[in-house]
Each structure stands twice: as C-alpha cells, then as structure tokens.
Scaffold this motif. Structure first.
Motif, mmCIF file in Angstrom:
data_model
loop_
_atom_site.group_PDB
_atom_site.id
_atom_site.type_symbol
_atom_site.label_atom_id
_atom_site.label_comp_id
_atom_site.label_asym_id
_atom_site.label_seq_id
_atom_site.Cartn_x
_atom_site.Cartn_y
_atom_site.Cartn_z
ATOM 1 N N HIS A 124 0.859 -1.185 0.000
ATOM 2 C CA HIS A 124 0.000 0.000 0.000
ATOM 3 C C HIS A 124 0.890 1.228 0.000
ATOM 4 C CE1 HIS A 124 -3.393 2.572 0.933
ATOM 5 N NE2 HIS A 124 -2.707 3.081 1.936
ATOM 6 N N LYS A 125 0.804 2.000 -1.077
ATOM 7 C CA LYS A 125 1.627 3.205 -1.236
ATOM 8 C C LYS A 125 3.119 2.889 -1.063
ATOM 9 C CE LYS A 125 -1.979 6.423 0.068
ATOM 10 N NZ LYS A 125 -2.387 7.503 0.946
ATOM 11 N N GLY A 126 3.546 1.777 -1.662
ATOM 12 C CA GLY A 126 4.951 1.394 -1.650
ATOM 13 C C GLY A 126 5.430 0.722 -0.379
ATOM 14 N N GLN A 127 4.526 0.490 0.571
ATOM 15 C CA GLN A 127 4.905 -0.109 1.850
ATOM 16 C C GLN A 127 4.067 -1.363 2.088
ATOM 17 O OE1 GLN A 127 4.098 2.501 5.155
ATOM 18 N NE2 GLN A 127 4.688 1.005 6.675
ATOM 19 N N TRP A 128 4.695 -2.437 2.555
ATOM 20 C CA TRP A 128 3.952 -3.652 2.875
ATOM 21 C C TRP A 128 3.183 -3.431 4.164
ATOM 22 C CZ3 TRP A 128 3.079 -7.336 -0.439
ATOM 23 C CH2 TRP A 128 3.975 -7.525 -1.494
ATOM 24 N N VAL A 129 1.908 -3.808 4.171
ATOM 25 C CA VAL A 129 1.049 -3.687 5.348
ATOM 26 C C VAL A 129 0.097 -4.876 5.419
ATOM 27 C CG1 VAL A 129 1.053 -1.150 5.374
ATOM 28 C CG2 VAL A 129 -0.740 -2.358 4.131
ATOM 29 N N PHE A 130 -0.405 -5.110 6.616
ATOM 30 C CA PHE A 130 -1.527 -6.035 6.760
ATOM 31 C C PHE A 130 -2.772 -5.177 6.600
ATOM 32 C CE2 PHE A 130 1.645 -8.498 9.195
ATOM 33 C CZ PHE A 130 1.502 -9.721 8.579
ATOM 34 N N ASP A 131 -3.632 -5.542 5.692
ATOM 35 C CA ASP A 131 -4.875 -4.817 5.441
ATOM 36 C C ASP A 131 -6.009 -5.696 5.966
ATOM 37 O OD1 ASP A 131 -6.884 -3.162 4.532
ATOM 38 O OD2 ASP A 131 -6.671 -3.745 2.438
ATOM 39 N N VAL A 132 -6.660 -5.216 7.029
ATOM 40 C CA VAL A 132 -7.700 -6.004 7.689
ATOM 41 C C VAL A 132 -9.027 -5.258 7.605
ATOM 42 C CG1 VAL A 132 -8.371 -7.195 9.819
ATOM 43 C CG2 VAL A 132 -5.936 -6.836 9.306
ATOM 44 N N GLU A 133 -10.041 -5.937 7.129
ATOM 45 C CA GLU A 133 -11.384 -5.374 7.069
ATOM 46 C C GLU A 133 -12.129 -5.859 8.312
ATOM 47 O OE1 GLU A 133 -13.601 -4.907 3.160
ATOM 48 O OE2 GLU A 133 -14.601 -6.626 4.106
ATOM 49 N N VAL A 134 -12.594 -4.894 9.119
ATOM 50 C CA VAL A 134 -13.241 -5.227 10.386
ATOM 51 C C VAL A 134 -14.662 -4.672 10.382
ATOM 52 C CG1 VAL A 134 -13.134 -5.001 12.898
ATOM 53 C CG2 VAL A 134 -11.011 -5.140 11.574
ATOM 54 N N VAL A 135 -15.609 -5.516 10.789
ATOM 55 C CA VAL A 135 -17.016 -5.116 10.845
ATOM 56 C C VAL A 135 -17.371 -4.824 12.298
ATOM 57 C CG1 VAL A 135 -19.388 -5.839 10.390
ATOM 58 C CG2 VAL A 135 -17.541 -6.576 8.868
ATOM 59 N N ASN A 136 -17.943 -3.630 12.499
ATOM 60 C CA ASN A 136 -18.396 -3.213 13.820
ATOM 61 C C ASN A 136 -19.801 -2.650 13.645
ATOM 62 O OD1 ASN A 136 -18.932 -2.093 16.286
ATOM 63 N ND2 ASN A 136 -17.043 -0.940 16.444
ATOM 64 N N GLU A 138 -13.289 4.216 7.701
ATOM 65 C CA GLU A 138 -14.507 3.522 7.300
ATOM 66 C C GLU A 138 -14.449 3.232 5.811
ATOM 67 O OE1 GLU A 138 -19.363 3.791 7.703
ATOM 68 O OE2 GLU A 138 -18.131 5.452 8.448
ATOM 69 N N ASP A 139 -14.787 2.007 5.449
ATOM 70 C CA ASP A 139 -14.777 1.577 4.055
ATOM 71 C C ASP A 139 -16.203 1.662 3.526
ATOM 72 O OD1 ASP A 139 -14.364 0.461 1.594
ATOM 73 O OD2 ASP A 139 -13.438 -1.377 2.335
ATOM 74 N N LYS A 140 -16.571 2.828 3.038
ATOM 75 C CA LYS A 140 -17.943 3.065 2.583
ATOM 76 C C LYS A 140 -18.288 2.267 1.334
ATOM 77 C CE LYS A 140 -18.098 7.539 4.708
ATOM 78 N NZ LYS A 140 -19.201 7.789 5.559
ATOM 79 N N SER A 141 -17.299 1.848 0.567
ATOM 80 C CA SER A 141 -17.581 1.086 -0.660
ATOM 81 C C SER A 141 -18.065 -0.327 -0.365
ATOM 82 C CB SER A 141 -16.348 1.033 -1.564
ATOM 83 O OG SER A 141 -15.320 0.287 -0.945
ATOM 84 N N ASP A 142 -17.889 -0.812 0.863
ATOM 85 C CA ASP A 142 -18.331 -2.161 1.209
ATOM 86 C C ASP A 142 -19.711 -2.211 1.837
ATOM 87 O OD1 ASP A 142 -16.485 -3.869 0.230
ATOM 88 O OD2 ASP A 142 -15.202 -3.841 1.986
ATOM 89 N N HIS A 143 -20.383 -1.069 1.946
ATOM 90 C CA HIS A 143 -21.749 -1.081 2.470
ATOM 91 C C HIS A 143 -22.673 -1.633 1.396
ATOM 92 C CE1 HIS A 143 -21.213 0.976 6.279
ATOM 93 N NE2 HIS A 143 -20.242 1.634 5.684
ATOM 94 N N ASP A 144 -23.402 -2.660 1.739
ATOM 95 C CA ASP A 144 -24.317 -3.273 0.772
ATOM 96 C C ASP A 144 -25.547 -2.402 0.568
ATOM 97 O OD1 ASP A 144 -23.730 -6.736 1.591
ATOM 98 O OD2 ASP A 144 -23.013 -5.539 -0.083
ATOM 99 N N ASP A 179 -28.946 -2.153 -2.579
ATOM 100 C CA ASP A 179 -29.592 -2.903 -3.655
ATOM 101 C C ASP A 179 -28.938 -2.666 -5.011
ATOM 102 O OD1 ASP A 179 -31.360 -3.982 -1.876
ATOM 103 O OD2 ASP A 179 -32.877 -2.418 -2.188
ATOM 104 N N HIS A 180 -28.126 -1.610 -5.128
ATOM 105 C CA HIS A 180 -27.527 -1.268 -6.405
ATOM 106 C C HIS A 180 -26.116 -1.816 -6.564
ATOM 107 C CE1 HIS A 180 -30.963 1.305 -6.726
ATOM 108 N NE2 HIS A 180 -30.626 1.907 -5.593
ATOM 109 N N ASP A 181 -25.551 -2.399 -5.523
ATOM 110 C CA ASP A 181 -24.161 -2.845 -5.542
ATOM 111 C C ASP A 181 -24.120 -4.361 -5.699
ATOM 112 O OD1 ASP A 181 -21.467 -3.166 -5.255
ATOM 113 O OD2 ASP A 181 -21.402 -2.685 -3.141
ATOM 114 N N HIS A 182 -23.824 -4.810 -6.894
ATOM 115 C CA HIS A 182 -23.787 -6.249 -7.166
ATOM 116 C C HIS A 182 -22.360 -6.789 -7.202
ATOM 117 C CE1 HIS A 182 -28.044 -6.289 -7.912
ATOM 118 N NE2 HIS A 182 -27.891 -5.240 -8.680
ATOM 119 N N ALA A 183 -21.358 -5.922 -7.011
ATOM 120 C CA ALA A 183 -19.964 -6.348 -7.109
ATOM 121 C C ALA A 183 -19.480 -7.041 -5.838
ATOM 122 C CB ALA A 183 -19.071 -5.145 -7.402
ATOM 123 N N ASP A 184 -20.083 -6.775 -4.682
ATOM 124 C CA ASP A 184 -19.615 -7.364 -3.414
ATOM 125 C C ASP A 184 -19.891 -8.809 -3.325
ATOM 126 O OD1 ASP A 184 -18.470 -5.117 -2.504
ATOM 127 O OD2 ASP A 184 -20.028 -4.595 -1.073
#
Length: 110
Positions: free
Chosen positions: A64-76, A97-103, A105-110
């Motif tokens: 991520h941006k040239g640096q190795w990271v652990f990327d964790v998606e957490v649901v709360n 907050e990852d707003k693109s992962d909110h389900d 009716d119009h989002d069929h990619a998730d």
C-alpha cells in the motif's frame, strides 16, 4: 560457426532476462514478502479487531503506497472499517470507514 555462437549468446541472454523478471516478480509476491514481517497475520487481525472493536471479515498482506502492510477489514455493527497494521511494529497505521463495502440494492460487485 559465427551463427551458432550468436544463437547461443542470444539464448543465454534471453534466459537471463526471463530469470531476472521472474525473480523480481517473486519478491513482489505477497506470500513470499510476508516472510519479512515481524508479526503474523493472526496478530495483525487481533490488533485490528481490538482497535475497532469488531470482527475481521477479511485480511491480507499487501503493498500500500509502496509499503507492505496487513490490510484487515473489520465489521463493527453496520460499519466496515479498513485497518492497516504495520508488519514490523504491529501498530495500527490507519483505520478508516470503508464506505464502498456497504451493501445496497444497487451494488452487485460485493
């Protein structure tokens, strides 16, 4: 005779070039790069879950941006948080907050 030497040189150079490209790609491979991390994926997930107060739904080791990271998606609750954990220190670098992962009716990619 000249032609055989030229052909042998060309083949040798091609093999060297292909080997170099392959070696460069394997270094960038997430699975191989994780060897340099000081913490495990499990530790990164635990850190992210505690930081956000939720449960991990996805985790990966990525650049991520040239640096190795652990990327964790957490649901709360109804929030999905994208948490970046430093693989060397084990500390949270960023949590947003990852707003693109909110389900919806119009989002069929998730």
């Amino acid at each position: 005779m000249q032609r055989k030497i030229y052909l042998a040189t060309l083949v040798a150079l091609s093999v060297t070039a292909i080997s170099s490209v392959y070696a460069a790609k394997t270094i960038e491979n997430d699975a191989l790069a994780v060897e340099a991390a000081k913490i495990s994926l499990t530790q990164a997930v635990t850190t992210a879950e505690q930081h956000v107060g939720g449960k991990a739904s996805r985790a990966e080791f990525e650049k991520h941006k040239g640096q190795w990271v652990f990327d964790v998606e957490v649901v709360n609750g109804k929030k999905v948080m994208d948490v970046k954990v430093d693989p060397t220190s084990g500390k949270v670098i960023k949590a947003v907050e990852d707003k693109s992962d909110h389900d919806d009716d119009h989002d069929h990619a998730d």
